[in-house]
Design a protein around this motif. Structure first.
Motif, PDB file in Angstrom:
ATOM      1  N   GLY A  32       0.763  -1.235   0.000  1.00 24.55           N
ATOM      2  CA  GLY A  32       0.000   0.000   0.000  1.00 24.55           C
ATOM      3  C   GLY A  32       0.797   1.288   0.000  1.00 24.55           C
ATOM      4  N   PHE A  33       2.119   1.239  -0.263  1.00 25.13           N
ATOM      5  CA  PHE A  33       2.870   2.500  -0.231  1.00 25.13           C
ATOM      6  C   PHE A  33       3.441   2.910  -1.596  1.00 25.13           C
ATOM      7  CE2 PHE A  33       6.166  -0.664   0.721  1.00 25.13           C
ATOM      8  CZ  PHE A  33       7.255  -0.237  -0.036  1.00 25.13           C
ATOM      9  N   PHE A  34       3.176   2.125  -2.629  1.00 26.25           N
ATOM     10  CA  PHE A  34       3.735   2.465  -3.936  1.00 26.25           C
ATOM     11  C   PHE A  34       3.218   3.811  -4.442  1.00 26.25           C
ATOM     12  CE2 PHE A  34       3.595   2.370  -8.613  1.00 26.25           C
ATOM     13  CZ  PHE A  34       4.964   2.324  -8.852  1.00 26.25           C
ATOM     14  N   ARG A  35       1.959   4.134  -4.153  1.00 26.42           N
ATOM     15  CA  ARG A  35       1.402   5.398  -4.638  1.00 26.42           C
ATOM     16  C   ARG A  35       2.118   6.614  -4.055  1.00 26.42           C
ATOM     17  NH1 ARG A  35      -3.140   7.664  -1.511  1.00 26.42           N
ATOM     18  NH2 ARG A  35      -3.300   6.608   0.509  1.00 26.42           N
ATOM     19  N   PHE A  36       2.796   6.444  -2.936  1.00 21.06           N
ATOM     20  CA  PHE A  36       3.522   7.556  -2.331  1.00 21.06           C
ATOM     21  C   PHE A  36       4.957   7.665  -2.850  1.00 21.06           C
ATOM     22  CE2 PHE A  36       0.364   6.340   0.930  1.00 21.06           C
ATOM     23  CZ  PHE A  36      -0.323   7.542   1.026  1.00 21.06           C
ATOM     24  N   VAL A  37       5.534   6.531  -3.211  1.00 23.58           N
ATOM     25  CA  VAL A  37       6.940   6.544  -3.604  1.00 23.58           C
ATOM     26  C   VAL A  37       7.111   6.628  -5.113  1.00 23.58           C
ATOM     27  CG1 VAL A  37       7.159   4.023  -3.657  1.00 23.58           C
ATOM     28  CG2 VAL A  37       9.164   5.397  -3.167  1.00 23.58           C
ATOM     29  N   GLY A  38       6.211   6.005  -5.889  1.00 21.24           N
ATOM     30  CA  GLY A  38       6.274   6.065  -7.339  1.00 21.24           C
ATOM     31  C   GLY A  38       7.439   5.276  -7.922  1.00 21.24           C
ATOM     32  N   SER A  39       7.405   5.091  -9.230  1.00 24.18           N
ATOM     33  CA  SER A  39       8.453   4.301  -9.909  1.00 24.18           C
ATOM     34  C   SER A  39       9.823   4.946  -9.776  1.00 24.18           C
ATOM     35  CB  SER A  39       8.101   4.133 -11.391  1.00 24.18           C
ATOM     36  OG  SER A  39       6.926   3.374 -11.541  1.00 24.18           O
ATOM     37  N   THR A  40       9.863   6.273  -9.952  1.00 23.74           N
ATOM     38  CA  THR A  40      11.155   6.974  -9.888  1.00 23.74           C
ATOM     39  C   THR A  40      11.758   6.865  -8.494  1.00 23.74           C
ATOM     40  OG1 THR A  40      10.392   8.552 -11.560  1.00 23.74           O
ATOM     41  CG2 THR A  40      12.308   9.177 -10.240  1.00 23.74           C
ATOM     42  N   GLY A  41      10.943   7.134  -7.488  1.00 26.14           N
ATOM     43  CA  GLY A  41      11.433   7.060  -6.122  1.00 26.14           C
ATOM     44  C   GLY A  41      11.834   5.656  -5.728  1.00 26.14           C
ATOM     45  N   LEU A  42      11.045   4.661  -6.131  1.00 23.94           N
ATOM     46  CA  LEU A  42      11.347   3.272  -5.788  1.00 23.94           C
ATOM     47  C   LEU A  42      12.649   2.825  -6.435  1.00 23.94           C
ATOM     48  CD1 LEU A  42       9.912   1.078  -4.098  1.00 23.94           C
ATOM     49  CD2 LEU A  42       9.087   0.115  -6.253  1.00 23.94           C
ATOM     50  N   SER A  43      12.854   3.221  -7.671  1.00 25.61           N
ATOM     51  CA  SER A  43      14.086   2.868  -8.370  1.00 25.61           C
ATOM     52  C   SER A  43      15.309   3.485  -7.680  1.00 25.61           C
ATOM     53  CB  SER A  43      14.009   3.352  -9.826  1.00 25.61           C
ATOM     54  OG  SER A  43      15.207   3.081 -10.514  1.00 25.61           O
ATOM     55  N   ALA A  44      15.170   4.754  -7.271  1.00 25.62           N
ATOM     56  CA  ALA A  44      16.280   5.430  -6.594  1.00 25.62           C
ATOM     57  C   ALA A  44      16.572   4.788  -5.236  1.00 25.62           C
ATOM     58  CB  ALA A  44      15.953   6.915  -6.420  1.00 25.62           C
ATOM     59  N   LEU A  45      15.521   4.418  -4.521  1.00 23.35           N
ATOM     60  CA  LEU A  45      15.714   3.781  -3.210  1.00 23.35           C
ATOM     61  C   LEU A  45      16.314   2.387  -3.353  1.00 23.35           C
ATOM     62  CD1 LEU A  45      12.425   4.873  -1.389  1.00 23.35           C
ATOM     63  CD2 LEU A  45      14.754   5.613  -0.862  1.00 23.35           C
ATOM     64  N   LEU A  46      15.946   1.682  -4.408  1.00 22.79           N
ATOM     65  CA  LEU A  46      16.544   0.367  -4.659  1.00 22.79           C
ATOM     66  C   LEU A  46      18.050   0.515  -4.885  1.00 22.79           C
ATOM     67  CD1 LEU A  46      16.223  -2.663  -5.126  1.00 22.79           C
ATOM     68  CD2 LEU A  46      15.630  -2.175  -7.516  1.00 22.79           C
ATOM     69  N   SER A  47      18.429   1.569  -5.604  1.00 27.10           N
ATOM     70  CA  SER A  47      19.861   1.830  -5.820  1.00 27.10           C
ATOM     71  C   SER A  47      20.546   2.251  -4.526  1.00 27.10           C
ATOM     72  CB  SER A  47      20.034   2.942  -6.872  1.00 27.10           C
ATOM     73  OG  SER A  47      19.457   2.571  -8.104  1.00 27.10           O
ATOM     74  N   LEU A  48      19.799   2.947  -3.664  1.00 31.87           N
ATOM     75  CA  LEU A  48      20.365   3.448  -2.406  1.00 31.87           C
ATOM     76  C   LEU A  48      20.451   2.358  -1.348  1.00 31.87           C
ATOM     77  CD1 LEU A  48      21.363   6.221  -1.376  1.00 31.87           C
ATOM     78  CD2 LEU A  48      19.062   6.614  -0.478  1.00 31.87           C
TER      79      LEU A  48
END
Length: 963
Positions: A454-470
């Protein structure tokens, strides 16, 4: 003699008579960013109108004026930008040119000499407006009747009005207006997923301009209808009234007024272990005697499985098996400690020299953590790692997000974690937790997991991709600081075992017992596989009940126990413990019926052993207020009939429901204790410690010492100390901290600990907090940790392990493994929209919720009350009714009628009250037509001069005459 007060002192907590009395202490309060913003806003607007600044200067002025104490640079940048944006909007929309008063004016009003200092005055010749600027969103509405929350109930606005009135020349008639200008509008939204900004300041929406006005003539101080209402309000202020809940939260005396006394402990009476050996049933004997091979024990609720396991352990030790050769695995530290205590007691009665420390009972996490600590270098650490607590974890993530800003995350609301707004910190935490839990390093798989949580709508694809790299940097940072999370322990251990396949042989566990196996996950199943693959292995016993698998949100699944032998790759024996010694047959019959509705289950029913008792009471309600009142009344009836409060439990789905019932019980004078994790920040001693730590940074703030002393004297500070004594004690502490930097650092730490330890007593929540603080290596680290705790610790909490006097309030998940004589089980929160969707996982979610209901019902020994609100969710014309409440009604053959027969009458009553309020507002309106204004001017001509004080005196006399 007139009482001198500033106009702002007639708001909020100042209505409280007690607060006014305590104000005699004149305590200096600590400063914060909101205080700075309020000052800066006023100065910039004044400077703009005085020609000192241009709009283009605002950004630099705000940057220079606001203290940079935000958690990340980007957060500070966005906060400053928001403030600049608010200033620009107002100044671009304000085409009038105000007069900026240079000082304050004292007005005689009633018994008071009120100092009033407006920020700006607008005079167009026909009307005069006196303005105060506020930096935030509107806290006062134009309409309404809430004290300090509406224009009609705000004395400060009235004093502004009188200030404007005092500016009129003799004989000059004008409309005088007093206004608050809030720089933010109520419609402004800064959430990344729901942002809105209105560029127009003076619009019809937003509620950002709140005013009162009246027509006055200079030199003729007659009392108008509006004056009369506010003078009456001033009289109420003089008498004093009870604070609103909101005022109390913000009041500097909150620590004293709302001190929460610690609940009193009571000794739990148990018979476990007193007889040494039990007299088992045939089914229990099979469990106790099992020694070789693999078996699954299907143990229903209340069947005595813990007694069987501990008896089995004691008998194995009696047979000569060493404690170091038997591994007991359970799923909570409390469960492991209880198992140790019970086995040790049984050994003592047998004359065996086996202590709790000898018994190898622990959780999967503890087992893995021990191996990782003993082999820390092979696991990538330089010293034995510590489990990172949420505060340190938040600091590490904040450092990463500050150094590597992630596009798409909400830095403005950085630490917000709510259903409708997830700040950058919460998004990063949830993403990193999901990666650790799932081991998903593929973006598409991670997207699916984030959507399910239920948190994907807050992080979005761009944010999720950046956090995966981080994430790699995050994991590396933890290891560099020799820290790990609970989710790291098992994978790290398995990684170590991959490189050291003979390690488990060296531990020498011959017998493995796993309790609560229905709560296991795939990683833990792999640990079991490895344990039974050793050369010394002799027996494995897993004990559990698929009907009590309720932790799907932790990635556990009942599939492991349902398909145990297939998953473990072994042939084994099934044993059953189905005789329930806890509950009455009537309670078990209902629980069995509910459990039978699930399809994915082991086919077994609980068999009653006890004699017949009372049938469960089932009640449905159309609103929560009626439900909670009913429960509180029944609880009071039970206590009046001889039940001890601690023999009664209230179980609900969400903690908010527990808090709501707690308020109802308090009103009824019934003691209660929350068994679910309690927030550290609500503990009086923790709050005192936070204040004391802040004294190192703001030693001049008296209020910090007062807050500490409130806890030191258990909330009775004004009963135990006179004002003079209290002022002296505050000054003594202040003197100590004002000069504490003259001591050497180690002595400062000793003194700090002395103050902190003085609050200990028997407060296990505070003791756990001190353990976190004292784990730091020096004073500076401790103070930094406490400051970080005040920022990130809002949701941190601890479950109380001791037993306390009072009705127990607990969530259904936390109730597992416990029992009470009487249980009130509210199932209002069990059903939700997420359980009425389609898809392959829908049925699994429904069945888990039903298992949770089964667990909560089987906590009751003698009496079971099941209550719930009929409506699960939805508007009036599209309601969804609580499916679980319906199932309980049907199981008990009770007619199910969810439609409220009085709904029409209630709707009519609401309309009638709304019409009454509307009529009242219209009757009390102070708007004058042009004809009314002309008539007013005609009437006031020739009226003699009258001071406001005389007017008040005349008004009060008239009121007395009418009374």
């Amino acid at each position: 003699m007139k009482i001198k007060k500033r106009s702002g002192e007639f708001r909020g907590k100042n209505w409280c008579a007690a607060a006014r009395e305590w104000d005699e202490l004149k305590l200096e309060s600590p400063k914060n960013t909101f205080y700075d913003n309020a000052i800066i806003v006023k100065e910039i607007i004044k400077g703009f109108f005085q020609g000192k600044y241009e709009i283009s200067d605002f950004s630099d002025l705000v940057s220079q004026g606001v203290e940079d104490d935000y958690v990340t640079e980007k957060t500070g940048e966005l906060r400053r930008h928001q403030l600049v944006r608010c200033l620009e909007r107002y100044c671009k929309c304000e085409f009038r040119h105000p007069y900026i008063p240079s000082g304050q004016k004292e007005l005689e009003i009633g018994d008071y000499l009120v100092s009033v200092k407006p920020d700006a005055i607008f005079d167009d010749g026909c009307s005069l407006e006196v303005v105060l600027y506020r930096a935030g969103k509107p806290t006062i509405t134009q309409n309404g009747k809430k004290r300090d929350g509406s224009a009609a109930k705000c004395l400060e606005l009235y004093f502004l009005l009188q200030y404007g009135r005092s500016l009129l020349k003799d004989g000059e008639t004008k409309t005088v207006k007093a206004s608050y200008y809030f720089l933010r509008k109520s419609t402004d939204r800064s959430s990344m997923t729901n942002a809105y900004w209105d560029p127009v300041y003076f619009g019809e929406t937003g509620g950002n301009v709140v005013s009162i006005e009246d027509l006055y003539t200079g030199g003729k101080n007659t009392v108008t209808g509006l004056d009369a209402e506010y003078l009456k309000l001033l009289e109420e202020y003089t008498v004093g009234q009870e604070c609103t809940e909101e005022d109390c939260e913000k009041c500097q005396w909150n620590a004293s007024c709302h001190y929460v006394e610690l609940p009193k402990r009571y000794e739990l009476k148990t018979g476990s272990g007193k007889k040494g050996k039990i007299i088992p049933t045939d089914a229990q004997q099979k469990v106790i005697d099992f020694r070789r091979g693999v078996c699954r024990v299907n143990a229903t609720a209340g069947s005595g499985k813990t007694e069987c396991m501990t008896e089995r352990g004691a008998r194995m030790f009696e047979e000569g098996i060493k404690p170091s050769e038997v591994l007991f695995i359970t799923f909570t530290d409390a469960g492991a400690n209880e198992m140790k205590a019970r086995i040790a007691k049984k050994c003592e009665t047998r004359g065996l020299h086996v202590s709790g420390d000898d018994i190898q009972a622990m959780t999967f996490n503890t087992f893995a953590y021990r191996i990782v600590k003993d082999n820390f270098e092979d696991c990538g650490f330089t010293t034995k790692p510590m489990v990172v607590d949420d505060i340190r974890n938040s600091v590490i993530i904040t450092q990463l997000l500050d150094e590597n800003p992630v596009a798409g995350l909400d830095y403005l609301n950085y630490d917000v974690n709510s259903p409708n707004c997830l700040g950058a910190l919460a998004c990063a935490k949830k993403t990193f937790e999901t990666i650790k839990e799932t081991q998903y390093y593929d973006l598409d798989l991670l997207k699916d997991a984030a959507s399910e949580k239920g948190f994907f709508r807050f992080v979005g694809s761009t944010g999720l991709s950046a956090l995966l790299s981080l994430y790699e940097d995050y994991d590396k940072r933890l290891k560099e600081e020799n820290l790990l999370q609970f989710a790291d322990q098992e994978p790290l251990m398995l990684g170590f075992l991959d490189g050291h396949p003979d390690y488990l042989d060296e531990l020498g566990y011959r017998h493995i017992i796993v309790d609560e196996f229905q709560d296991s996950n795939d990683t833990q199943l792999e640990i079991i596989r490895r344990l039974i693959s050793t050369k010394c292995f002799e027996s494995l016993m897993v004990v559990g009940d698929d009907s009590q698998s309720i932790y799907g949100f932790r990635n556990t699944t009942p599939e492991n126990i349902l398909h145990f032998f297939e998953k473990i790759g072994k042939v084994g024996e099934d044993l059953y413990l189905t005789e329930n010694r806890r509950s009455t047959p009537e309670i078990l019959e209902l629980a069995n019926k509910i459990n039978a509705l699930n399809k994915d289950r082991v086919d077994k029913d609980m068999i009653p052993v006890r004699e017949s008792g009372k049938k469960p009471v089932v009640r449905g309600f159309h609103d929560k207020k009626t439900e909670y009142r009913y429960i509180a009344e029944r609880i009071k009836d039970l206590i009046d009939s001889g039940y001890q409060p601690e023999d009664i439990a209230f179980i609900a789905f969400k903690k908010t429901e527990l808090v709501a019932l707690g308020a109802e019980l308090t009103q009824a004078g019934i003691p209660w204790v929350m068994m679910s994790p309690l927030p550290y920040m609500e503990n009086a001693n923790v709050k005192a410690a936070l204040s004391l730590a802040e004294a190192f940074y703001q030693p001049e703030s008296d209020l910090l010492y007062f807050n500490y002393l409130v806890a030191r004297y258990h909330g009775d500070i004004f009963q135990k100390k006179s004002m003079t004594e209290l002022r002296l004690e505050v000054d003594e502490m202040k003197k100590t901290f004002m000069s504490i930097d003259q001591l050497e650092i180690p002595y400062q730490r000793v003194l700090f600990h002395k103050f902190l330890d003085a609050l200990k007593e028997e407060d296990e929540i505070y003791q756990a907090f001190l353990d976190l603080v004292y784990a730091n290596e020096d004073l500076q680290s401790e103070l930094e940790y406490i400051r970080n705790f005040s920022i990130y610790g809002k949701n941190a909490g601890k479950k109380m392990e001791q037993k306390y006097q009072g009705v127990v309030l607990t969530t259904a998940h936390s109730s597992k493994g416990l029992e009470w004589k009487a249980v009130f089980n509210s199932i209002s929160g069990y059903d939700s929209a997420s359980l009425h969707t389609s898809g392959p996982k829908h049925q699994k979610k429904v069945e888990e919720a039903r298992r949770l209901l089964f667990v909560s019902m089987t906590r009751a020994r003698d009496l079971l009350y099941i209550t719930g609100q009929y409506v699960a969710y939805g508007p009036k014309d599209d309601r969804t009714y609580n499916q679980f409440l319906r199932e309980v009604f049907e199981a008990e053959d009770i007619p199910y009628c969810p439609v409220d027969p009085n709904e029409g009458l209630k709707a009519q009553e609401r309309k009638k009250r709304a019409a009454t309020r509307r009529s009242s507002r219209e009757a009390g309106s102070h708007e004058m037509t042009d004809a009314q204004k002309a008539e007013y001017n005609r009437q006031v001509k020739g009226v003699s001069q009258l001071s406001i004080f005389d007017a008040l005196d005349s008004y009060l006399k008239n009121q007395a005459a009418h009374d």
